[in-house]
Write a protein that holds these residues in place. Structure first.
Motif, mmCIF file in Angstrom:
data_model
loop_
_atom_site.group_PDB
_atom_site.id
_atom_site.type_symbol
_atom_site.label_atom_id
_atom_site.label_comp_id
_atom_site.label_asym_id
_atom_site.label_seq_id
_atom_site.Cartn_x
_atom_site.Cartn_y
_atom_site.Cartn_z
ATOM 1 N N MET A 136 -35.720 -62.064 -12.589
ATOM 2 C CA MET A 136 -36.130 -63.154 -13.468
ATOM 3 C C MET A 136 -36.167 -62.674 -14.920
ATOM 4 O O MET A 136 -37.170 -62.831 -15.611
ATOM 5 C CB MET A 136 -37.511 -63.683 -13.047
ATOM 6 C CG MET A 136 -37.462 -64.720 -11.957
ATOM 7 S SD MET A 136 -36.681 -66.242 -12.537
ATOM 8 C CE MET A 136 -36.602 -67.165 -10.994
ATOM 9 N N SER A 137 -35.068 -62.112 -15.353
ATOM 10 C CA SER A 137 -34.973 -61.666 -16.746
ATOM 11 C C SER A 137 -34.992 -62.868 -17.685
ATOM 12 O O SER A 137 -34.864 -64.027 -17.251
ATOM 13 C CB SER A 137 -33.683 -60.876 -16.959
ATOM 14 O OG SER A 137 -32.559 -61.714 -16.753
ATOM 15 N N ARG A 138 -35.131 -62.595 -18.971
ATOM 16 C CA ARG A 138 -35.189 -63.677 -19.952
ATOM 17 C C ARG A 138 -33.916 -64.522 -19.918
ATOM 18 O O ARG A 138 -33.971 -65.755 -19.992
ATOM 19 C CB ARG A 138 -35.404 -63.103 -21.351
ATOM 20 C CG ARG A 138 -35.571 -64.167 -22.432
ATOM 21 C CD ARG A 138 -35.882 -63.537 -23.781
ATOM 22 N NE ARG A 138 -36.117 -64.562 -24.794
ATOM 23 C CZ ARG A 138 -35.161 -65.149 -25.497
ATOM 24 N NH1 ARG A 138 -33.895 -64.794 -25.309
ATOM 25 N NH2 ARG A 138 -35.455 -66.076 -26.399
ATOM 26 N N GLN A 139 -32.778 -63.882 -19.773
ATOM 27 C CA GLN A 139 -31.515 -64.606 -19.729
ATOM 28 C C GLN A 139 -31.441 -65.512 -18.511
ATOM 29 O O GLN A 139 -30.999 -66.659 -18.599
ATOM 30 C CB GLN A 139 -30.345 -63.617 -19.721
ATOM 31 C CG GLN A 139 -28.970 -64.279 -19.785
ATOM 32 C CD GLN A 139 -27.842 -63.269 -19.857
ATOM 33 O OE1 GLN A 139 -28.091 -62.065 -19.860
ATOM 34 N NE2 GLN A 139 -26.614 -63.745 -19.918
ATOM 35 N N VAL A 140 -31.879 -64.996 -17.371
ATOM 36 C CA VAL A 140 -31.867 -65.799 -16.141
ATOM 37 C C VAL A 140 -32.821 -66.981 -16.276
ATOM 38 O O VAL A 140 -32.503 -68.112 -15.865
ATOM 39 C CB VAL A 140 -32.252 -64.928 -14.930
ATOM 40 C CG1 VAL A 140 -32.459 -65.780 -13.682
ATOM 41 C CG2 VAL A 140 -31.176 -63.878 -14.684
ATOM 42 N N ARG A 141 -34.014 -66.738 -16.840
ATOM 43 C CA ARG A 141 -34.979 -67.833 -17.018
ATOM 44 C C ARG A 141 -34.399 -68.940 -17.892
ATOM 45 O O ARG A 141 -34.536 -70.128 -17.576
ATOM 46 C CB ARG A 141 -36.275 -67.296 -17.638
ATOM 47 C CG ARG A 141 -37.002 -66.279 -16.798
ATOM 48 C CD ARG A 141 -38.451 -66.112 -17.218
ATOM 49 N NE ARG A 141 -38.622 -65.727 -18.604
ATOM 50 C CZ ARG A 141 -38.797 -64.482 -19.022
ATOM 51 N NH1 ARG A 141 -38.771 -63.475 -18.152
ATOM 52 N NH2 ARG A 141 -39.002 -64.220 -20.290
ATOM 53 N N LEU A 142 -33.783 -68.558 -18.998
ATOM 54 C CA LEU A 142 -33.203 -69.554 -19.894
ATOM 55 C C LEU A 142 -32.078 -70.324 -19.211
ATOM 56 O O LEU A 142 -31.954 -71.547 -19.370
ATOM 57 C CB LEU A 142 -32.686 -68.879 -21.169
ATOM 58 C CG LEU A 142 -33.758 -68.306 -22.101
ATOM 59 C CD1 LEU A 142 -33.103 -67.528 -23.235
ATOM 60 C CD2 LEU A 142 -34.650 -69.418 -22.669
ATOM 61 N N TRP A 143 -31.258 -69.613 -18.442
ATOM 62 C CA TRP A 143 -30.158 -70.267 -17.739
ATOM 63 C C TRP A 143 -30.683 -71.262 -16.700
ATOM 64 O O TRP A 143 -30.180 -72.392 -16.601
ATOM 65 C CB TRP A 143 -29.291 -69.218 -17.056
ATOM 66 C CG TRP A 143 -28.058 -69.813 -16.435
ATOM 67 C CD1 TRP A 143 -26.847 -70.030 -17.024
ATOM 68 C CD2 TRP A 143 -27.943 -70.298 -15.077
ATOM 69 N NE1 TRP A 143 -25.985 -70.610 -16.134
ATOM 70 C CE2 TRP A 143 -26.621 -70.787 -14.933
ATOM 71 C CE3 TRP A 143 -28.811 -70.352 -13.993
ATOM 72 C CZ2 TRP A 143 -26.157 -71.327 -13.742
ATOM 73 C CZ3 TRP A 143 -28.354 -70.902 -12.806
ATOM 74 C CH2 TRP A 143 -27.043 -71.375 -12.684
ATOM 75 N N LEU A 144 -31.678 -70.843 -15.934
ATOM 76 C CA LEU A 144 -32.239 -71.724 -14.911
ATOM 77 C C LEU A 144 -32.891 -72.958 -15.542
ATOM 78 O O LEU A 144 -32.712 -74.084 -15.059
ATOM 79 C CB LEU A 144 -33.265 -70.968 -14.066
ATOM 80 C CG LEU A 144 -32.711 -69.947 -13.069
ATOM 81 C CD1 LEU A 144 -33.841 -69.138 -12.454
ATOM 82 C CD2 LEU A 144 -31.902 -70.648 -11.978
#
Length: 314
Positions: A136-144
């Protein structure tokens, strides 16, 4: 005659709740208070999550996204309710009515997807704790988070555009905002096919996400029951209890209104259940996510100390 009837669609009239004139001011003030508290509560969560580094976790990121969504969700319908309490039957241009229908269902389906993403976040936190922050990295959170908005606003195009193309013979909407079932009751044409398409689109958005949430919490339950101590099990359950409560509130009201053909429900059912998912749930969400939450309480203390220190500095 048909052409004359179709000119009525230049505007609709929101009938709203039937109430004596003497009770309307009281209802207006009560609704206004709940609306203001809802805005304040959700804004509080957004600001607190951004202001305190202790809440810079994936869970609180998604909670702040949910609060931002709720701001738009409640502001799409409640001003219309306030206007009907204040002025009685309120005329609405057809374009404005269909725009409200689209935005409302876009935000509703976005919330369906977001609640599923939040369940995934809780699953990874409980079942994959060592890899949680990497997954749940920052990039993954933003993408989700972005994907939930794109999916919700894309799916809502179907019911909104189909409803806008219907021929309407009547203009009085038996509701306090423009929703699918009340508008379809005003159509001159047979809406059976439209109802099936609406049910399929909304059913996929709600049903698939609900099944995903149930499956993820099944995995969480199995993982928690394997924990060695009661204290560790209670701690794991406590991180999920708020989300489970919000899911129960949202889906219980959504299934009541949108599952099944519109003619199977009374007009009053649509309006009263709408108050639950369009006003009560956004109002309760900040309370549910902050009540008995030690992390939020500690964050409030830290932010308060920082503000006091800033004021004291020369």
């Amino acid at each position: 005659m048909g052409q004359q009837n179709h000119t009525w669609t230049q505007s609709f009239v929101l009938v709203g709740f039937a109430a004596p004139g003497s009770l309307r001011p009281l209802a207006f003030l009560g609704t206004l208070c709940v609306y203001v508290l809802t805005l304040a509560g959700n804004l509080f969560i957004i600001v607190l999550v951004r202001a305190d580094a202790g809440l810079s976790t994936p869970m609180y990121f998604f909670i702040s996204v949910l609060s931002f969504l709720e701001l738009g969700y409640v502001s799409t319908t409640v001003p219309a309710l306030l206007r009907t309490w204040l002025r009685g039957r309120a005329p609405v241009p057809a374009a404005g009515c269909f725009a409200q229908l689209y935005v409302f269902h876009s935000l509703g389906m976005t919330e369906c997807h977001l609640l599923a993403v939040m369940a995934l976040d809780r699953y990874l936190a409980v079942c994959r704790p060592l890899r949680y922050h990497a997954l749940m990295s920052r990039q993954v959170r933003l993408w989700l988070a972005g994907a939930t908005w794109v999916a919700g606003f894309s799916a809502a195009l179907v019911p909104a555009s189909l409803t806008a193309r219907l021929p309407f013979c009547f203009r009085e909407v038996a509701h306090y905002f423009c929703d699918l079932a009340p508008l379809m009751r005003l159509a001159c044409a047979d809406t059976g096919w439209h109802a099936r398409v609406h049910g399929a689109v909304i059913g996929v958005a709600t049903g698939c996400n609900f099944v995903l949430i149930v499956g993820l919490y099944g995995g969480i339950l199995r993982a928690v029951l394997k924990l060695p101590s009661a204290a560790s099990r209670a701690k794991a359950f406590s991180t999920c209890s708020s989300h489970v409560t919000v899911v129960a509130l949202f889906y219980a009201s959504a299934f009541t209104v949108y599952v099944g053909p519109p003619e199977s429900r009374s007009k009053g059912t649509d309006m009263h259940m709408a108050l639950v998912y369009a006003l009560l749930t956004p109002f309760l969400n900040p309370i549910i996510y902050t009540l008995r939450n030690k992390e939020v309480k500690e964050a409030v203390k830290r932010v308060t100390v920082r503000i006091r220190t800033m004021w004291k500095e020369p």
